[in-house]
Design an enzyme around this catalytic site. Structure first.
Site, PDB file in Angstrom:
ATOM      1  N   CYS A   1       6.564   0.606  -5.018  1.00 27.36           N
ATOM      2  CA  CYS A   1       6.008   1.954  -4.898  1.00 27.36           C
ATOM      3  C   CYS A   1       6.606   2.901  -5.933  1.00 27.36           C
ATOM      4  CB  CYS A   1       6.273   2.475  -3.489  1.00 27.36           C
ATOM      5  SG  CYS A   1       5.875   4.226  -3.263  1.00 27.36           S
TER       6      CYS A   1
ATOM      7  N   VAL B   1       2.410   5.621   7.255  1.00 27.79           N
ATOM      8  CA  VAL B   1       3.832   5.279   7.160  1.00 27.79           C
ATOM      9  C   VAL B   1       4.151   5.030   5.686  1.00 27.79           C
ATOM     10  CG1 VAL B   1       5.572   3.562   7.783  1.00 27.79           C
ATOM     11  CG2 VAL B   1       3.921   4.352   9.492  1.00 27.79           C
TER      12      VAL B   1
ATOM     13  N   VAL C   1       6.852   5.190   2.081  1.00 26.43           N
ATOM     14  CA  VAL C   1       8.170   5.118   1.468  1.00 26.43           C
ATOM     15  C   VAL C   1       8.134   6.003   0.217  1.00 26.43           C
ATOM     16  CG1 VAL C   1       8.805   2.848   2.339  1.00 26.43           C
ATOM     17  CG2 VAL C   1       7.475   2.998   0.228  1.00 26.43           C
TER      18      VAL C   1
ATOM     19  N   TYR D   1      -4.190   7.323  -9.483  1.00 25.32           N
ATOM     20  CA  TYR D   1      -4.804   7.002  -8.197  1.00 25.32           C
ATOM     21  C   TYR D   1      -6.189   7.637  -8.093  1.00 25.32           C
ATOM     22  CZ  TYR D   1      -0.479   5.015  -6.350  1.00 25.32           C
ATOM     23  OH  TYR D   1       0.616   4.210  -6.138  1.00 25.32           O
TER      24      TYR D   1
END
Length: 334
Positions: A44, A110, A112, A175
């Site tokens: 990530c 969820v 990170v 993105y």
């Protein structure tokens, strides 16, 4: 934490858990060595920032780190790299468990990086942009000797301005291209991205680093996107006007940082490709992971020293990566 709106535009949900871990503990979470665990995934780009900053500042012995695997399902990132698939400190397989401990049936994605309060098992924050700033400004009592000033007070306004444009146009811009739901949305996203990369080319053609003459938070934020550009964004996200290797200034800048201790030694190209090509089944339904690109060029001379600058200012480079936190040899460039 994102969706495509009716016009086909990619929108990122930025409603994060924003409690902060501070020196004075004003949010109820004071800086304490050993109390918190930084949960990341090497794949990530947002988490990669936190890995880099923690290493540059020398916080390894006061803020432990847990590595999720590169792939996940709709429920959660998981600790499938650990023995038995369980984080050895938190005792959980799904990162979602730490979110649900904080907010039962946590309704959002969820993500990170996340910092978990080890005694309670609850996530404190997943506000990725604030996490790295706080590591620089709130954890100073525990920085290593010679830690660089990544967010120096006199340059904060300029760092914030540059970093904001990098976030909207580049970090999130790739993105926006990859998840565009219509041709018009993709075309607009593509044009925005490469307009920003042209702006960065002009800026970095005259100076070694983005702000001032040392590495700052702004450089960390740009680097993690550039490191992923050719392996995933160029093809997988259709950001294909040019490869990074075809943009001489940005390619040299990226190599300069990659070869700086604390940057390239945190990058796991195998996990990066596995995450994007396996998890994004709407873009890549076959889940086939490409073998390329060739990565040896990351270690070639970059020539950026000619522009001057001092990577760590009056500080020093970090030492070797802490045992157990190294990127596997077969996952690195060279």
């Amino acid at each position: 934490m994102a969706y495509v709106n009716p016009k086909g535009d990619f929108d990122r949900d930025t409603d994060y858990l924003t409690d902060r871990i501070t020196a004075d503990g004003r949010d109820g979470y004071p800086v304490e060595p050993g109390r918190y665990r930084l949960v990341v995934a090497r794949a990530c780009p947002w988490a990669n920032r936190a890995i880099i900053v923690r290493r540059l500042l020398g916080l390894e012995d006061v803020l432990s780190i847990g590595f999720c695997g590169p792939t996940h399902d709709e429920r959660s990132w998981t600790f499938d790299l650990d023995p038995g698939g369980v984080d050895p400190v938190l005792g959980i397989h799904y990162l979602r468990d730490a979110y649900d401990k904080r907010i039962p049936d946590y309704p959002k994605g969820v993500t990170v990086p996340a910092i978990v309060d080890v005694p309670t098992g609850e996530v404190v924050t997943n506000d990725f942009a604030q996490i790295t700033l706080d590591l620089s400004t709130e954890w100073t009592a525990h920085h290593r000797e010679g830690a660089p000033q990544l967010y120096p007070q006199p340059l904060r306004a300029e760092i914030d301005e540059v970093a904001q444009r990098i976030y909207t146009e580049v970090n999130n811009g790739v993105y926006r291209c990859g998840f565009a739901g219509s041709q018009d949305a993709y075309d607009a996203a593509y044009d925005r991205l490469f307009t920003a990369l042209d702006w960065l080319t002009e800026r970095l053609g005259k100076q070694r680093y983005l702000v001032g003459d040392t590495i700052t938070e702004a450089d960390v934020r740009l680097f993690t996107t550039l490191a992923r550009f050719d392996p995933v964004y160029h093809g997988h996200f259709k950001c294909n006007r040019s490869k990074l290797t075809e943009l001489p200034v940005l390619w040299a800048y990226a190599r300069d940082l990659f070869q700086t201790p604390g940057f390239g030694d945190t990058v796991d190209f195998v996990q990066i490709k596995a995450h994007y090509y396996i998890v994004h089944t709407d873009i890549n339904p076959t889940r086939v992971v490409p073998k390329g690109p060739e990565l040896g060029g990351w270690l070639t001379p970059h020539g950026r020293e000619a522009l001057g600058g001092r990577p760590f200012g009056d500080g020093t480079p970090p030492g070797p990566t802490k045992p157990g936190e190294e990127v596997p040899a077969g996952h690195r460039a060279g």
